[in-house]
Design an enzyme around this catalytic site. Structure first.
Site, PDB file in Angstrom:
ATOM      1  N   TYR A 102       0.848  -1.192   0.000  1.00 25.38           N
ATOM      2  CA  TYR A 102       0.000   0.000   0.000  1.00 25.38           C
ATOM      3  C   TYR A 102       0.889   1.249   0.000  1.00 25.38           C
ATOM      4  O   TYR A 102       0.664   2.198  -0.764  1.00 25.38           O
ATOM      5  CB  TYR A 102      -0.891  -0.024   1.241  1.00 25.38           C
ATOM      6  N   LYS A 113       1.047   4.357  -2.760  1.00 25.43           N
ATOM      7  CA  LYS A 113       0.782   5.759  -2.426  1.00 25.43           C
ATOM      8  C   LYS A 113       2.032   6.619  -2.617  1.00 25.43           C
ATOM      9  O   LYS A 113       1.938   7.789  -3.007  1.00 25.43           O
ATOM     10  CB  LYS A 113       0.258   5.870  -0.988  1.00 25.43           C
TER      11      LYS A 113
END
Lengths: 420, 246
Positions: free
Chosen positions: B152, B156
């Site tokens: 993740y 990002k």
């Protein structure tokens, strides 16, 4: 606690029972489900439709009454029925069939609901109204969340010209004085309620201030300012601030601050309807032991005598608090099978919890209520007996047929355990 | 004139809270979502709250080559776009990703590649008219790779660098680019986590996002204190950082 965010969601399969949980403002255990799961409904906070020309509104069950007011007051529409806090959800207002100061004219919140959608534990979706599945509709109004999950509801708002209320405060010096006012020209007053000095005794027993309000006319003079920032009680005081001497002083001042017998004025709707919403976490003033609420209703015929006896018991005990209110309910038949409001006199009080002495006082009050076929309000109860629940709610057996087998609450298990 | 706003991933809690703020100002909105039935429920609500027009379009970030059609439809329906907020994403299961190259790739496709497709197309359209704001929901997780959440975080972080470059490129064109880095937000995506004082509501985050768009910020930490928390986290020497379980 499982959040519900979209109304297409079904009741999750969990071990044990489920119970919808809105904004958690019920005072007792009717919004709790010890050992089970709570379905948190605040995420269901959408409007489906609002017609500013007719005042018909449809919204999800997790919408707060305050959110409705923020949207509609500017268009000239107000809640048709509102309790003393706007920080409750629409689902909670229906499940507790809440009432307000206009019960004598408008009935309860449930009376305003035109239809609602219920999701049952089986996954079945039921559209209920007074004409479709009317039996389930009547069970769901005041049904304490036990008939399924309300996803949305529709009801009709009330026309107002502006956000102000024309208020009249009338001091009365005895319980008879209250009944003279309440049974007098009450139909001409939209909102009425009386604050009672529950510490007064003797010839002052039942003295207080009768508050009546009517939505202001389009051409009212002046415009009271809307209340500003909310205050907050930032911590738990080590002891209750509502103790003997402070209470006695407060009540005396509250009664005496009104010099003239009748006082009139224009107020913004917020301080008139929601005085405590301006103080965040006001419950903390009762200290770590907290407080208990007590709200009863007794039939009108014997109402005067029973209310007098109850006030005598409370005054003798020296307990009670400044939030003691008395109102005469209207004659409209209840909207739901388990609705609390019914024709009669309702007395609502809160008591700082002092252990066994408080519980003993409650038992005494219960006996007086039971003796005349009265009832206690589930939303405010934490300790009534199964017998009193059964006698106060004669349509209980009819209600049981609509109970959803997946749904339960701590309150329900407590008040039905012995009489199953 | 009221704003013309495209929101991709419109059923996310943060996106919905942002949409309500624009709706209250009378904006025209285009909501793109995989669950169009849920987006339709949100659209009804936004209309009641004051939106001038709300249109719902289907968009699935896992289906390749769908960005073109979405951007074209939104641009035509709204008659141009003033603000595009890209809010879709998934929270990958880190241990599962660590064990599977396919799952890792899938997480990156949803959280990075699909976003970059949209950004490229929207940037070119906005550049051609010399106007608009591109806002993307990134995360503080993209500021430093951590063992507990690096797939993740990588997604990002990649978006943050892409946005930095895009902002640089679009300065002459007059197009604004905003990377939003929320900390812990109390949404369904994080329903399973225990909550503490660092958690913020979607409403607070939405207010910060709208303000940042208005003032033309390029990077937004929300709530504000995450800027300082992440500064400290980035400054911790590797030798010490790797002894933690962060």
């Amino acid at each position: 606690m499982l959040p519900v965010r979209f109304r297409d969601q079904v009741v999750p399969r969990v071990a044990g029972s489920v119970l919808p949980y809105g904004n958690g403002r019920s005072y007792g255990d009717s919004c709790l489900n010890n050992g089970g799961t709570l379905l948190a409904t605040r995420g269901l906070d959408r409007f489906l439709a609002f017609d500013p020309s007719t005042g018909l509104i449809r919204c999800e069950a997790g919408v707060l009454l305050s959110e409705i007011l923020s949207l509609t007051v500017g268009y000239g529409w107000f809640l048709p029925v509102t309790p003393g806090t706007r920080l409750i959800t629409v689902g909670g207002a229906i499940a507790n069939d809440v009432h307000g100061k206009n019960h004598h004219l408008a009935g309860t919140f449930g009376h305003q609901v035109t239809c609602l959608e219920l999701v049952r534990g089986s996954g079945e979706r039921v559209l209920c109204s007074a004409t479709d599945r009317a039996d389930l509709f009547a069970a769901t109004i005041g049904g304490l969340g036990l008939t399924g999950l309300i996803t949305w509801a529709e009801f009709r708002l009330k026309r107002i010209a502006n956000p102000y209320v024309q208020v009249e405060r009338i001091r009365f010096d005895s319980l008879d004085g209250f009944f003279d006012l309440a049974l007098g020209a009450e139909r001409e007053r939209e909102y009425t309620v009386a604050w009672i000095d529950c510490l007064a005794t003797g010839r002052h027993l039942g003295r207080g201030i009768y508050m009546a309000g009517t939505h202001a006319a389009p051409t009212c003079d002046g415009a009271p300012r809307a209340p500003g920032r909310t205050l907050s009680v930032p911590f738990d005081p080590p002891v209750s601030l509502i103790a003997g001497p402070t209470l006695k002083t407060f009540n005396e001042l509250f009664y005496r601050k009104q010099f003239r017998r009748v006082q009139t004025g224009l107020e913004h709707y917020a301080p008139f309807f929601y005085p405590l919403d301006g103080i965040d976490q006001w419950n903390r003033i009762y200290g770590p032991k907290g407080f208990l609420q007590y709200q009863s209703v007794v039939p009108m015929a014997l109402g005067r005598d029973v209310t007098r006896e109850m006030l005598q018991c409370i005054a003798r005990s020296g307990q009670g608090s400044f939030l003691s209110v008395l109102k005469v309910f209207g004659d409209r038949p209840p909207a739901g099978l388990l609705s609390f409001p019914r024709p009669g006199v309702t007395l609502a009080l809160d008591f700082p919890f002092k252990g066994p002495s408080t519980l003993r006082l409650f038992d005494t009050l219960d006996a007086l209520v039971a003796q005349v076929g009265g009832a206690i309000y589930p939303a405010k109860d934490a300790r009534m007996s199964p017998a009193l629940f059964a006698s106060g709610y004669p349509r209980l057996d009819e209600f049981r047929r609509h109970l959803d087998p997946v749904f339960s609450s701590s309150f329900w298990r407590r008040v039905t355990e012995d009489v199953a | 004139m009221s704003a013309r706003v495209l929101i991709v991933g419109a059923t996310s809690a943060i996106a919905e809270a942002v949409a309500r703020r624009y709706a209250a100002e009378g904006a025209a909105l285009f909501l793109a979502a995989r669950r169009t039935d849920r987006a339709a429920a949100i659209a009804d609500d936004l209309r009641v709250r004051g939106a001038a027009v709300v249109t719902v379009g289907a968009y699935d970030a896992t289906v390749p080559d769908t960005a073109d059609a979405l951007v074209a439809a939104a641009w035509e329906t709204l008659g141009g776009i003033d603000v595009a907020l890209i809010a879709h994403g998934s929270l990958p299961d880190q241990p599962a990703c660590a064990a599977s190259a396919a799952l890792t790739r899938q997480a990156l496709e949803i959280n990075v590649l699909s976003v970059i497709d949209l950004l490229t197309l929207l940037a070119n359209r906005m550049a051609s008219v010399g106007h608009g704001t591109l806002a993307v929901i990134g995360s503080v997780a993209g500021d430093r790779g951590r063992q507990s959440n690096y797939v993740y975080g990588a997604a990002k972080g990649c978006l943050a660098i892409f946005m930095q470059g895009l902002a640089h490129r679009l300065v002459p064109a007059g197009v604004r680019v905003l990377t939003i880095k929320p900390g812990f937000v109390d949404t369904p995506m994080t329903a399973a986590f225990p909550k503490g004082p660092l958690w913020a509501s979607p409403q607070t985050v939405a207010r910060d996002i709208q303000r940042a768009i208005e003032r033309g910020a390029q990077v937004l930490y929300t709530p504000w204190f995450w800027r300082w928390i992440m500064l400290v986290i980035r400054l911790i020497p590797t030798s010490i950082f790797q002894r933690t379980r962060l």
